[in-house]
Design a protein around this motif. Structure first.
Motif, PDB file in Angstrom:
ATOM      1  N   ASP A 737      27.086  48.060  25.537  1.00  0.00           N
ATOM      2  CA  ASP A 737      27.588  49.181  24.736  1.00  0.00           C
ATOM      3  C   ASP A 737      29.038  49.527  25.060  1.00  0.00           C
ATOM      4  OD1 ASP A 737      25.176  49.386  23.485  1.00  0.00           O
ATOM      5  OD2 ASP A 737      24.416  50.998  24.768  1.00  0.00           O
ATOM      6  N   ASN A 738      29.549  49.005  26.159  1.00  0.00           N
ATOM      7  CA  ASN A 738      30.942  49.259  26.537  1.00  0.00           C
ATOM      8  C   ASN A 738      31.887  48.147  26.081  1.00  0.00           C
ATOM      9  OD1 ASN A 738      29.556  50.787  29.275  1.00  0.00           O
ATOM     10  ND2 ASN A 738      31.176  51.826  28.145  1.00  0.00           N
ATOM     11  N   GLU A 739      31.368  47.211  25.279  1.00  0.00           N
ATOM     12  CA  GLU A 739      32.192  46.080  24.841  1.00  0.00           C
ATOM     13  C   GLU A 739      33.399  46.552  24.050  1.00  0.00           C
ATOM     14  OE1 GLU A 739      31.369  41.620  22.950  1.00  0.00           O
ATOM     15  OE2 GLU A 739      29.868  43.211  22.762  1.00  0.00           O
ATOM     16  N   LYS A 740      33.210  47.658  23.321  1.00  0.00           N
ATOM     17  CA  LYS A 740      34.316  48.181  22.505  1.00  0.00           C
ATOM     18  C   LYS A 740      35.467  48.690  23.369  1.00  0.00           C
ATOM     19  CE  LYS A 740      32.238  52.803  22.247  1.00  0.00           C
ATOM     20  NZ  LYS A 740      31.261  52.523  23.305  1.00  0.00           N
ATOM     21  N   ASP A 741      35.164  49.091  24.620  1.00  0.00           N
ATOM     22  CA  ASP A 741      36.198  49.660  25.484  1.00  0.00           C
ATOM     23  C   ASP A 741      37.118  48.602  26.077  1.00  0.00           C
ATOM     24  OD1 ASP A 741      35.204  52.278  25.161  1.00  0.00           O
ATOM     25  OD2 ASP A 741      33.639  51.869  26.643  1.00  0.00           O
ATOM     26  N   ILE A 742      36.766  47.330  25.924  1.00  0.00           N
ATOM     27  CA  ILE A 742      37.603  46.260  26.503  1.00  0.00           C
ATOM     28  C   ILE A 742      38.977  46.262  25.851  1.00  0.00           C
ATOM     29  CG2 ILE A 742      37.799  43.752  26.832  1.00  0.00           C
ATOM     30  CD1 ILE A 742      34.737  43.635  26.918  1.00  0.00           C
ATOM     31  N   ASP A 743      39.032  46.672  24.565  1.00  0.00           N
ATOM     32  CA  ASP A 743      40.318  46.692  23.861  1.00  0.00           C
ATOM     33  C   ASP A 743      41.306  47.658  24.496  1.00  0.00           C
ATOM     34  OD1 ASP A 743      39.384  44.838  22.094  1.00  0.00           O
ATOM     35  OD2 ASP A 743      38.747  46.320  20.599  1.00  0.00           O
ATOM     36  N   ASP A 744      40.797  48.683  25.253  1.00  0.00           N
ATOM     37  CA  ASP A 744      41.685  49.655  25.898  1.00  0.00           C
ATOM     38  C   ASP A 744      42.368  49.079  27.136  1.00  0.00           C
ATOM     39  OD1 ASP A 744      40.977  51.502  24.019  1.00  0.00           O
ATOM     40  OD2 ASP A 744      39.376  52.401  25.236  1.00  0.00           O
ATOM     41  N   VAL A 745      41.823  47.986  27.649  1.00  0.00           N
ATOM     42  CA  VAL A 745      42.404  47.378  28.853  1.00  0.00           C
ATOM     43  C   VAL A 745      43.700  46.672  28.466  1.00  0.00           C
ATOM     44  CG1 VAL A 745      42.015  45.745  30.742  1.00  0.00           C
ATOM     45  CG2 VAL A 745      40.104  47.078  29.818  1.00  0.00           C
ATOM     46  N   PRO A 746      44.794  46.890  29.200  1.00  0.00           N
ATOM     47  CA  PRO A 746      46.072  46.224  28.865  1.00  0.00           C
ATOM     48  C   PRO A 746      45.920  44.709  28.788  1.00  0.00           C
ATOM     49  CG  PRO A 746      46.393  47.898  30.560  1.00  0.00           C
ATOM     50  CD  PRO A 746      44.920  47.784  30.348  1.00  0.00           C
ATOM     51  N   GLU A 747      46.651  44.116  27.860  1.00  0.00           N
ATOM     52  CA  GLU A 747      46.518  42.688  27.614  1.00  0.00           C
ATOM     53  C   GLU A 747      46.820  41.865  28.861  1.00  0.00           C
ATOM     54  OE1 GLU A 747      48.168  39.298  24.479  1.00  0.00           O
ATOM     55  OE2 GLU A 747      48.793  41.389  24.284  1.00  0.00           O
ATOM     56  N   SER A 748      47.818  42.297  29.648  1.00  0.00           N
ATOM     57  CA  SER A 748      48.179  41.531  30.848  1.00  0.00           C
ATOM     58  C   SER A 748      47.030  41.505  31.850  1.00  0.00           C
ATOM     59  CB  SER A 748      49.410  42.153  31.510  1.00  0.00           C
ATOM     60  OG  SER A 748      49.156  43.498  31.883  1.00  0.00           O
ATOM     61  N   ILE A 749      46.172  42.532  31.843  1.00  0.00           N
ATOM     62  CA  ILE A 749      45.006  42.567  32.738  1.00  0.00           C
ATOM     63  C   ILE A 749      43.866  41.750  32.142  1.00  0.00           C
ATOM     64  CG2 ILE A 749      43.334  44.077  33.875  1.00  0.00           C
ATOM     65  CD1 ILE A 749      46.165  44.343  34.940  1.00  0.00           C
ATOM     66  N   ARG A 750      43.698  41.848  30.820  1.00  0.00           N
ATOM     67  CA  ARG A 750      42.609  41.110  30.157  1.00  0.00           C
ATOM     68  C   ARG A 750      42.742  39.610  30.373  1.00  0.00           C
ATOM     69  NH1 ARG A 750      43.282  44.473  25.449  1.00  0.00           N
ATOM     70  NH2 ARG A 750      44.095  42.685  24.293  1.00  0.00           N
ATOM     71  N   LYS A 751      43.990  39.122  30.417  1.00  0.00           N
ATOM     72  CA  LYS A 751      44.214  37.684  30.584  1.00  0.00           C
ATOM     73  C   LYS A 751      43.678  37.172  31.917  1.00  0.00           C
ATOM     74  CE  LYS A 751      48.319  37.272  27.655  1.00  0.00           C
ATOM     75  NZ  LYS A 751      49.783  37.032  27.647  1.00  0.00           N
ATOM     76  N   GLY A 752      43.702  38.036  32.943  1.00  0.00           N
ATOM     77  CA  GLY A 752      43.265  37.591  34.277  1.00  0.00           C
ATOM     78  C   GLY A 752      41.817  37.894  34.566  1.00  0.00           C
ATOM     79  N   LEU A 753      41.074  38.483  33.599  1.00  0.00           N
ATOM     80  CA  LEU A 753      39.690  38.857  33.835  1.00  0.00           C
ATOM     81  C   LEU A 753      38.782  38.282  32.746  1.00  0.00           C
ATOM     82  CD1 LEU A 753      40.136  42.643  34.719  1.00  0.00           C
ATOM     83  CD2 LEU A 753      39.548  40.825  36.328  1.00  0.00           C
ATOM     84  N   THR A 754      37.564  37.967  33.142  1.00  0.00           N
ATOM     85  CA  THR A 754      36.542  37.539  32.184  1.00  0.00           C
ATOM     86  C   THR A 754      35.514  38.654  32.081  1.00  0.00           C
ATOM     87  OG1 THR A 754      36.848  35.221  32.789  1.00  0.00           O
ATOM     88  CG2 THR A 754      34.810  35.803  31.627  1.00  0.00           C
ATOM     89  N   PHE A 755      35.337  39.229  30.893  1.00  0.00           N
ATOM     90  CA  PHE A 755      34.390  40.322  30.676  1.00  0.00           C
ATOM     91  C   PHE A 755      33.084  39.766  30.135  1.00  0.00           C
ATOM     92  CE2 PHE A 755      38.548  42.294  30.526  1.00  0.00           C
ATOM     93  CZ  PHE A 755      38.366  43.468  31.250  1.00  0.00           C
ATOM     94  N   LEU A 756      31.980  40.094  30.785  1.00  0.00           N
ATOM     95  CA  LEU A 756      30.667  39.608  30.379  1.00  0.00           C
ATOM     96  C   LEU A 756      29.762  40.802  30.086  1.00  0.00           C
ATOM     97  CD1 LEU A 756      30.220  36.782  33.044  1.00  0.00           C
ATOM     98  CD2 LEU A 756      30.979  36.532  30.683  1.00  0.00           C
ATOM     99  N   PRO A 757      29.596  41.178  28.797  1.00  0.00           N
ATOM    100  CA  PRO A 757      28.715  42.304  28.440  1.00  0.00           C
ATOM    101  C   PRO A 757      27.255  41.897  28.601  1.00  0.00           C
ATOM    102  CG  PRO A 757      30.348  41.820  26.724  1.00  0.00           C
ATOM    103  CD  PRO A 757      30.335  40.653  27.648  1.00  0.00           C
TER     104      PRO A 757
END
Length: 774
Positions: A737-757
């Motif tokens: 249910d928090n998958e929508k909140d990933i867009d709030d994470v800065p792009e430079s941080i998203r590139k270094g992390l793998t999000f697994l809902p």
């Protein structure tokens, strides 16, 4: 010198002063003839004849305008002053009588006859000297003009003529009397005359003293007050002021009418003014009413600043002062755009929520500058008295309005940007609940009729743009939070911190520490290392302190002469800041059993939270340590119950709780920890400890668990992602249910992390333990 010696020397007239023989003193000479006379004397034998003018007002005296008897003096020193005058040091030699004056066009020359001073003493002269000394000592004590050193120096003089001259120079005499002393050649006559003068002066001084004491003792308190009051009236009349209260009432009436108050407020003010006029000034209530009227007339009732609704200019101001914070800037620009279209929008109530040091207060100041409004800040930290917000009743001693009305008075306009700083730090006690008092202030439907206990009349706050700041939204009561538009400021990424340090903080500290850009250079790789190894925060305050430390060290090296220019790089950074404080990327070097990386959202931003589980022989006791709050304790109980219910499926003995005590520990025990997001973390740690299977070291997780194994949503995804990135984690497990909140994470941080809902604990286990890395 022989008796009756004739000298021809330059003449120097004196204004209102006399020089006696043996005296040494400074004179300031400014008249052209006098300056010429001095220069002539310096070319010859440095002698000059000094004689007092009969009329001190004359600017160009002739020989007839000076006294016949004067002093032959020697010029010891001359000094030209910047204003054109000459300062002269002269020494009196002998009394001299003027015979004739020769006009040399540019100056006067005097032919004088010098008489030699008598030095012999007889009994009568000795007696006169003693009388003179006695009278002189009493005079000095009464007049309090001389010191003990003056008395002792005069008492040591042996020559009678010199004693008379020195004594005469210390007495306050008229010019005519001083001239008579100078013109008295016989020493005895001179001594007698001085004794008589001193006796008279002493009598006058004694009489003055007696009169002063008599007046002082006879004047009673009422007489003194009457005298002072009459003096005050006389002064007021001279200045054109009105007498008594009438002038003050007239002035207050004008100020009330000029304040443009609402009709009902003006009516109240005039009624109170009428009461004030009738009450005696000595009455205690008079000061209370006067103070109340002063508040009413100084409050802004209609004065407003004109909003600068240039959206592009406002955007430039916000970008100049702050890097990042795009959501906040966008909200402010939206407000300006709507205001420009409608011209009638009430002020919004924003709440900037985020960790310390991310720029909430300075952002509010920039908002005020961008729209051209006055800025007012009040701190609510520690406020626990309702009257701090609403004011005190006027019946109390020392009553005054609350902080809202005080801020409006300070702003001077009805539409300032009003910052309510640290709104989450308020508390309540027996004196009331200030957060409840703020409900009326921050409700757009009510604050046009805000009522302060001191002012009593309603005051319109609808034009004010209120901005609140908070570190912890959970500390703000629900009804108050409901009235504000929450804008979260999660913190800065590493890239943003480097930009802020380079473009803002470093320049600011260089200037504050007296350095220039040429004297100190800070390489970008050094800034990156400061961010990684010397700070661990969501904001930039600690980063600014490290910049200040570098500037101070550089200043010392430059001032001591060790270096002319200092360059700081990653290689010499430890020379300035010491050994590294933090370990960047602190994820474990190997997978471990019973140890899981949890993600937490604290008041100072996102952080990682290691959760450890150990088993020991026992009877199923569950021990929780690490200063956990009630919510985390409940999460642990829920995780324990889930593992017991799923033991068979997980390959765990169904009666494990009968043979083992379970200890769940969250390190850094002194730090309080709480929040509904550690459920799956505790469950994974328990399963890992019971099955002996290690948990992946590069995985961080957050989410609440139900008894059936469902994963529930949580908050603070952006903040937790920043904390995981700082800790060197690469994979984040979070609720579906928090998958929508990933867009709030800065792009430079998203590139270094793998999000697994994930939705269930089975999915969590497959990622955290099933795919264990080697």
């Amino acid at each position: 010198m022989k008796a009756e010696t004739i000298y021809t020397v330059p003449l120097l007239p004196l204004r209102g002063m006399h020089v006696y023989p043996t005296m040494v003193l400074h004179l300031d000479v400014g008249r052209d003839r006098s300056i010429e006379a001095l220069e002539k004397a310096m070319l010859n034998d440095q002698l000059v004849f000094l004689s007092a003018q009969k009329d001190p007002e004359l600017d160009d005296p002739s020989g007839d305008d000076v006294y016949e008897v004067g002093t032959l003096t020697k010029v010891k020193q001359m000094l030209k002053l910047p204003n054109g005058t000459i300062r002269v040091l002269v020494e009196g030699l002998d009394r001299a009588k003027l015979i004739s004056v020769i006009d040399q066009e540019s100056f006067y020359e005097a032919v004088v006859e010098v008489h030699e001073e008598e030095t012999q003493k007889d009994a009568e002269t000795e007696a006169l000297m003693r009388m003179l000394l006695k009278q002189f000592e009493q005079y000095m004590k009464l007049s309090k003009k001389g010191s003990s050193e003056t008395l002792s120096s005069v008492a040591d003089i042996e020559e009678p003529g010199r004693l008379a001259d020195i004594a005469a120079s210390h007495i306050s005499l008229k010019v005519k009397e001083k001239q008579e002393i100078l013109a008295t050649f016989p020493v005895k006559e001179r001594l007698e005359r001085l004794v008589a003068l001193l006796h008279n002066e002493r009598e006058v001084l004694n009489l003055e003293k007696k009169i002063g004491q008599r007046v002082k003792t006879s004047m009673e308190k009422t007489q003194k007050e009457y005298y002072l009051r009459e003096q005050m009236k006389a002064i007021q009349q001279e200045l054109g002021d009105k007498e008594g209260k009438s002038g003050e009432v007239e002035e207050l009436t004008e100020r009330i009418l000029a304040a443009s108050m609402p009709e009902h407020v003006e009516k109240t003010a005039l009624k109170e003014l009428d009461r004030y006029e009738k009450i005696p000034q000595s009455a205690a209530e008079s000061a209370v009413i006067r103070n109340y009227l002063e508040w009413l007339v100084t409050l802004p009732w209609s004065k407003a600043t004109e909003d600068d609704l240039n959206v592009n200019k406002a955007e430039d101001v916000l970008n100049r002062d702050h890097y990042g914070l795009e959501k906040v800037k966008e909200r402010v620009l939206e407000f300006l755009a709507v205001r420009q279209l409608t011209q009638s929008l009430r002020g919004p109530i924003l709440c900037l929520a985020g960790p310390p040091g991310v720029g909430k207060t300075s952002l509010a100041r920039s908002i005020a500058e961008s729209i051209g409004r006055n800025f007012i800040r009040i701190s609510l930290g520690g406020v626990r008295d309702e009257s701090e917000i609403r004011g005190h009743r006027r019946t109390y001693v020392g009553a005054m309005p609350g902080r809202i009305i005080q801020g409006m008075k300070k702003a001077g306009t009805i539409n300032p940007v009003f910052l309510l700083d640290e709104i989450d730090k308020m508390s309540n006690d027996f004196r009331g609940d200030p957060s409840s008092a703020l409900l009326e202030v921050l409700d757009p439907e009510q604050n046009h009729n805000f009522s302060d206990h001191y002012i009593e009349e309603t005051y319109d706050l609808s034009n004010v743009m209120f901005i609140a700041t908070a570190n912890d939204l959970s500390a703000i009561p629900g009804p108050l939070r409901d009235r504000m538009e929450i804008i979260s400021i999660a913190g800065y990424t590493e890239v943003e911190k480097i930009h802020i340090a380079k473009d803002h903080l470093f320049q600011k500290q260089v200037k504050e520490n007296g350095l220039s850009g040429n004297q100190l250079r800070l390489k970008e790789d050094a800034i990156r290392d400061i961010v990684r190894y010397y700070t661990r925060e969501a904001g930039v305050r600690s980063l600014e302190r490290q910049m200040a430390a570098i500037c101070r060290k550089a200043a010392k090296k430059i001032v001591s002469g060790e270096k002319k220019r200092v360059t700081v790089t990653e290689k010499n950074l430890q020379e300035f800041l010491g050994k590294r404080i933090f370990r960047y990327g602190q994820a474990d070097t190997e997978d471990q059993v019973g140890v899981v990386n949890g993600l937490a959202y604290t008041a100072v931003g996102g952080d990682t939270l290691h959760i450890e589980v150990s088993l020991s022989p026992g009877k199923g006791k569950l021990l929780l340590t690490g200063k956990l709050g009630d919510v985390m304790k409940e999460s642990a109980q829920t995780a324990f119950s889930y593992v017991r219910s799923k033991a068979k499926e997980l390959g765990i003995e169904t009666n494990f709780h009968e043979h083992h005590d379970i200890h769940i520990h969250v390190p850094e025990g002194a730090v309080p920890k709480d929040g509904p997001s550690a459920g799956i973390t505790m469950a994974v740690a328990l399963i890992s400890a019971l099955t002996g299977r290690p948990v992946r070291r590069d995985v961080g997780m957050t989410g609440e668990i139900t008894l059936r194994g469902r994963v529930l949503p949580i908050g603070g995804v952006k903040e937790k992602s920043l904390g995981a990135h700082r800790a060197g984690l690469t994979t984040i497990i979070l609720p579906k249910d928090n998958e929508k909140d990933i867009d709030d994470v800065p792009e430079s941080i998203r590139k270094g992390l793998t999000f697994l809902p994930v939705s269930t604990m089975d999915e969590v286990m497959d990622i955290a333990i099933g795919g264990s890395s080697s």
